[in-house]
Design an enzyme around this catalytic site. Structure first.
Site, PDB file in Angstrom:
ATOM      1  N   TYR A 138      -9.522  -5.297  -6.927  1.00 17.78           N
ATOM      2  CA  TYR A 138      -9.498  -4.839  -5.529  1.00 17.78           C
ATOM      3  C   TYR A 138     -10.742  -5.253  -4.746  1.00 17.78           C
ATOM      4  O   TYR A 138     -11.842  -5.233  -5.286  1.00 17.78           O
ATOM      5  CB  TYR A 138      -9.446  -3.298  -5.483  1.00 17.78           C
ATOM      6  CG  TYR A 138      -8.146  -2.711  -5.929  1.00 17.78           C
ATOM      7  CD1 TYR A 138      -7.102  -2.531  -5.035  1.00 17.78           C
ATOM      8  CD2 TYR A 138      -7.969  -2.305  -7.247  1.00 17.78           C
ATOM      9  CE1 TYR A 138      -5.901  -1.973  -5.439  1.00 17.78           C
ATOM     10  CE2 TYR A 138      -6.767  -1.747  -7.674  1.00 17.78           C
ATOM     11  CZ  TYR A 138      -5.743  -1.584  -6.757  1.00 17.78           C
ATOM     12  OH  TYR A 138      -4.551  -1.029  -7.165  1.00 17.78           O
ATOM     13  N   ASN A 149      -0.734  11.556  -4.818  1.00 12.75           N
ATOM     14  CA  ASN A 149      -1.093  10.220  -5.316  1.00 12.75           C
ATOM     15  C   ASN A 149      -2.519  10.130  -5.873  1.00 12.75           C
ATOM     16  O   ASN A 149      -3.372   9.425  -5.320  1.00 12.75           O
ATOM     17  CB  ASN A 149      -0.922   9.205  -4.171  1.00 12.75           C
ATOM     18  CG  ASN A 149       0.099   8.154  -4.545  1.00 12.75           C
ATOM     19  OD1 ASN A 149       0.301   7.862  -5.721  1.00 12.75           O
ATOM     20  ND2 ASN A 149       0.736   7.561  -3.545  1.00 12.75           N
ATOM     21  N   ASP A 176       6.728   5.913  -4.114  1.00  8.27           N
ATOM     22  CA  ASP A 176       6.727   5.683  -2.663  1.00  8.27           C
ATOM     23  C   ASP A 176       8.158   5.567  -2.131  1.00  8.27           C
ATOM     24  O   ASP A 176       8.477   6.079  -1.055  1.00  8.27           O
ATOM     25  CB  ASP A 176       5.977   4.383  -2.316  1.00  8.27           C
ATOM     26  CG  ASP A 176       4.574   4.343  -2.909  1.00  8.27           C
ATOM     27  OD1 ASP A 176       3.988   5.423  -3.113  1.00  8.27           O
ATOM     28  OD2 ASP A 176       4.074   3.230  -3.160  1.00  8.27           O
ATOM     29  N   ARG A 193     -11.715  -3.626  -1.436  1.00  7.43           N
ATOM     30  CA  ARG A 193     -11.302  -2.684  -0.389  1.00  7.43           C
ATOM     31  C   ARG A 193     -12.413  -1.714  -0.007  1.00  7.43           C
ATOM     32  O   ARG A 193     -12.198  -0.849   0.826  1.00  7.43           O
ATOM     33  CB  ARG A 193     -10.071  -1.900  -0.848  1.00  7.43           C
ATOM     34  CG  ARG A 193     -10.379  -0.830  -1.893  1.00  7.43           C
ATOM     35  CD  ARG A 193      -9.179  -0.211  -2.525  1.00  7.43           C
ATOM     36  NE  ARG A 193      -8.248   0.439  -1.630  1.00  7.43           N
ATOM     37  CZ  ARG A 193      -7.225   1.186  -2.064  1.00  7.43           C
ATOM     38  NH1 ARG A 193      -7.031   1.356  -3.368  1.00  7.43           N
ATOM     39  NH2 ARG A 193      -6.406   1.750  -1.212  1.00  7.43           N
ATOM     40  N   LYS A 210       8.015  14.721  -8.855  1.00  4.41           N
ATOM     41  CA  LYS A 210       8.615  13.589  -9.567  1.00  4.41           C
ATOM     42  C   LYS A 210       8.083  13.579 -10.992  1.00  4.41           C
ATOM     43  O   LYS A 210       6.982  14.051 -11.243  1.00  4.41           O
ATOM     44  CB  LYS A 210       8.216  12.278  -8.867  1.00  4.41           C
ATOM     45  CG  LYS A 210       8.725  12.139  -7.459  1.00  4.41           C
ATOM     46  CD  LYS A 210       7.898  11.142  -6.652  1.00  4.41           C
ATOM     47  CE  LYS A 210       6.720  11.814  -5.992  1.00  4.41           C
ATOM     48  NZ  LYS A 210       5.882  10.917  -5.191  1.00  4.41           N
ATOM     49  N   LEU A 246       2.341   2.449   3.293  1.00  9.41           N
ATOM     50  CA  LEU A 246       3.104   1.369   3.944  1.00  9.41           C
ATOM     51  C   LEU A 246       4.438   1.191   3.222  1.00  9.41           C
ATOM     52  O   LEU A 246       5.474   1.004   3.855  1.00  9.41           O
ATOM     53  CB  LEU A 246       2.285   0.076   3.944  1.00  9.41           C
ATOM     54  CG  LEU A 246       2.887  -1.160   4.584  1.00  9.41           C
ATOM     55  CD1 LEU A 246       3.719  -2.000   3.673  1.00  9.41           C
ATOM     56  CD2 LEU A 246       3.669  -0.846   5.871  1.00  9.41           C
ATOM     57  N   ARG A 258      -5.789   9.135  -7.483  1.00  8.76           N
ATOM     58  CA  ARG A 258      -6.437   7.889  -7.910  1.00  8.76           C
ATOM     59  C   ARG A 258      -7.911   8.188  -8.135  1.00  8.76           C
ATOM     60  O   ARG A 258      -8.748   7.945  -7.277  1.00  8.76           O
ATOM     61  CB  ARG A 258      -6.303   6.785  -6.853  1.00  8.76           C
ATOM     62  CG  ARG A 258      -4.892   6.317  -6.594  1.00  8.76           C
ATOM     63  CD  ARG A 258      -4.314   5.498  -7.764  1.00  8.76           C
ATOM     64  NE  ARG A 258      -3.006   4.989  -7.427  1.00  8.76           N
ATOM     65  CZ  ARG A 258      -1.869   5.686  -7.499  1.00  8.76           C
ATOM     66  NH1 ARG A 258      -1.900   6.960  -7.911  1.00  8.76           N
ATOM     67  NH2 ARG A 258      -0.725   5.126  -7.178  1.00  8.76           N
ATOM     68  N   GLY A 280       0.883  -1.167   0.000  1.00  5.24           N
ATOM     69  CA  GLY A 280       0.000   0.000   0.000  1.00  5.24           C
ATOM     70  C   GLY A 280       0.915   1.209   0.000  1.00  5.24           C
ATOM     71  O   GLY A 280       2.003   1.139   0.583  1.00  5.24           O
TER      72      GLY A 280
HETATM   73  P1  ADP Z   1       4.966   7.471  -9.453  1.00  4.72           P
HETATM   74  O1  ADP Z   1       5.513   6.096  -9.204  1.00  4.72           O
HETATM   75  O2  ADP Z   1       4.417   8.094  -8.208  1.00  4.72           O
HETATM   76  O3  ADP Z   1       4.043   7.560 -10.629  1.00  4.72           O
HETATM   77  P2  ADP Z   1       7.127   8.556 -11.062  1.00  4.72           P
HETATM   78  O4  ADP Z   1       6.759   7.645 -12.180  1.00  4.72           O
HETATM   79  O5  ADP Z   1       7.220   9.991 -11.371  1.00  4.72           O
HETATM   80  O6  ADP Z   1       6.197   8.404  -9.780  1.00  4.72           O
HETATM   81  O7  ADP Z   1       8.524   8.031 -10.509  1.00  4.72           O
HETATM   82  C1  ADP Z   1       9.000   8.348  -9.229  1.00  4.72           C
HETATM   83  C2  ADP Z   1      10.497   8.397  -9.256  1.00  4.72           C
HETATM   84  O8  ADP Z   1      11.005   7.125  -9.671  1.00  4.72           O
HETATM   85  C3  ADP Z   1      11.074   9.396 -10.239  1.00  4.72           C
HETATM   86  O9  ADP Z   1      11.193  10.677  -9.671  1.00  4.72           O
HETATM   87  C4  ADP Z   1      12.437   8.797 -10.524  1.00  4.72           C
HETATM   88  O10 ADP Z   1      13.334   9.153  -9.511  1.00  4.72           O
HETATM   89  C5  ADP Z   1      12.161   7.299 -10.455  1.00  4.72           C
HETATM   90  N1  ADP Z   1      11.914   6.768 -11.799  1.00  4.72           N
HETATM   91  C6  ADP Z   1      10.733   6.453 -12.382  1.00  4.72           C
HETATM   92  N2  ADP Z   1      10.909   5.965 -13.624  1.00  4.72           N
HETATM   93  C7  ADP Z   1      12.256   5.980 -13.862  1.00  4.72           C
HETATM   94  C8  ADP Z   1      13.099   5.578 -14.947  1.00  4.72           C
HETATM   95  N3  ADP Z   1      12.605   5.093 -16.096  1.00  4.72           N
HETATM   96  N4  ADP Z   1      14.447   5.726 -14.791  1.00  4.72           N
HETATM   97  C9  ADP Z   1      14.977   6.199 -13.646  1.00  4.72           C
HETATM   98  N5  ADP Z   1      14.231   6.594 -12.590  1.00  4.72           N
HETATM   99  C10 ADP Z   1      12.898   6.489 -12.687  1.00  4.72           C
END
Ligand code: ADP
Length: 303
Positions: free
Chosen positions: A101, A165, A259, A103, A225, A32, A167, A29
């Site tokens: 799910y 996040n 996460d 939930r 991110k 978590l 959803r 989760g």
């Molecule tokens: P979420 O999982 O919340 O959708 P992101 O897809 O933006 O978030 O990814 C979160 C973090 O994971 C990014 O900021 C980066 O640091 C890392 N990340 C995700 N995809 C890649 C990738 N293809 N190469 C390197 N790092 C990645």
């Protein structure tokens, strides 16, 4: 006291083992996952507590045992005799994962119902971490209870960290989602959104627009991110700093990328690092997590 609380829903995870008729059971989760990575990144003088609600049945006990076994504190988990934990099943078809799910009536939906217990969980903590999923699963009155409790915590000097996040399927409507998420971000000292989701639902033209929108809403600082794209940081003075991400050599499974990034980021800041160092630490951890299957990747933590 060095204590961080993560607030949200942990579910049972059922996945195929490859043996016909056999499933394996794990727990995961969003909040978590972050707690689990925080536990493995933070020194032992830090306590990481998980705040949720579970049942009193065998499956709920298994989850609590799992958390304890991973070194995550369970003292502030509500136990409800008439509920149990949520579950999800991962189906793998031609390399693509899809999820089912159960939930909608999980115990975790009542994690904020007992205000006294919630206040007790926050007492003495220095950081409270939560997410838009935590908010989405609650009834509207409980959302207000939790936001008010976190606002009080912040007023007393605690730091509130929020991952939006998004959803949409967990919300009554996209408008409700946008409104509540914006309210939640307004009490955050640090907001950790992911640009792709934000662009889809808030129409942000780029990561800077996401960061500025959350700061305008009231968030103290923002780190956005963006998958393999650069991380956009907005400090408390509104200064934008961009940190490049090294693209992963191999992407096996992106579950828990965001996460684990959050955990790496928070742990680095608690060790005294700057926002830039924190972003690098988050990206390094997430980069290793996506190189292996599953949400909780032991070998990625180096602990
Ligand atoms: P979420 O999982 O919340 O959708 P992101 O897809 O933006 O978030 O990814 C979160 C973090 O994971 C990014 O900021 C980066 O640091 C890392 N990340 C995700 N995809 C890649 C990738 N293809 N190469 C390197 N790092 C990645």
């Amino acid at each position: 006291m060095k204590r961080i609380v993560s607030i949200g829903e942990c579910m049972g995870e059922l996945s195929e083992t490859g043996v016909p008729g056999q499933l394996s059971m794990g727990f995961a989760g969003d909040t978590l996952n972050t707690a689990w990575y925080l536990r493995r990144r933070l020194p032992v003088d830090w306590t990481v507590d998980y705040v949720t609600a579970v049942g009193t049945d065998g499956l709920s006990n298994r989850m609590v045992d799992f958390l304890n076994g991973e070194g995550i504190g369970t003292d502030h988990i509500r136990r409800l005799s008439d509920k149990t934990i949520g579950l999800y099943y991962i189906e793998l078809k031609d390399g693509e994962r899809s999820f089912a799910y159960w939930r909608s009536d999980s115990a975790a939906k009542q994690l904020a119902r007992d205000v006294e217990k919630l206040e007790l969980a926050l007492t003495g903590a220095s950081i409270a971490y939560w997410s838009g999923i935590t908010l989405a699963i609650l009834a509207p009155a409980d959302r207000i209870t939790l936001i008010d409790a976190l606002r009080g915590f912040s007023a007393r000097g605690g730091k509130v960290i929020f991952d939006s996040n998004l959803r949409p399927r967990l919300w009554e409507s996209p408008d409700d989602m946008r409104e509540w998420i914006t309210r939640a971000a307004s009490i955050a000292d640090l907001c950790l959104p992911s640009h792709e989701d934000e662009a889809s639902w808030f129409g942000d033209i780029d990561a800077e627009a996401t960061a500025r929108r959350y700061q305008r809403a009231g968030a103290g600082r923002v780190a956005v991110k963006n998958g393999a794209g650069e991380i956009s940081l907005l400090d408390a003075d509104g200064q934008l700093i961009v940190v490049p991400v090294e693209p992963a050599a191999e992407v096996v499974d992106t579950t828990a990328a965001g996460d684990s990034f959050n955990a790496g980021f928070i742990a680095e800041e608690l060790a005294g690092g700057t926002m830039v160092k924190a972003a690098r630490a988050g990206a390094a951890l997430a980069g290793r997590v996506i190189g292996a299957r599953g949400a909780l990747v032991r070998q990625a933590t180096g602990a």
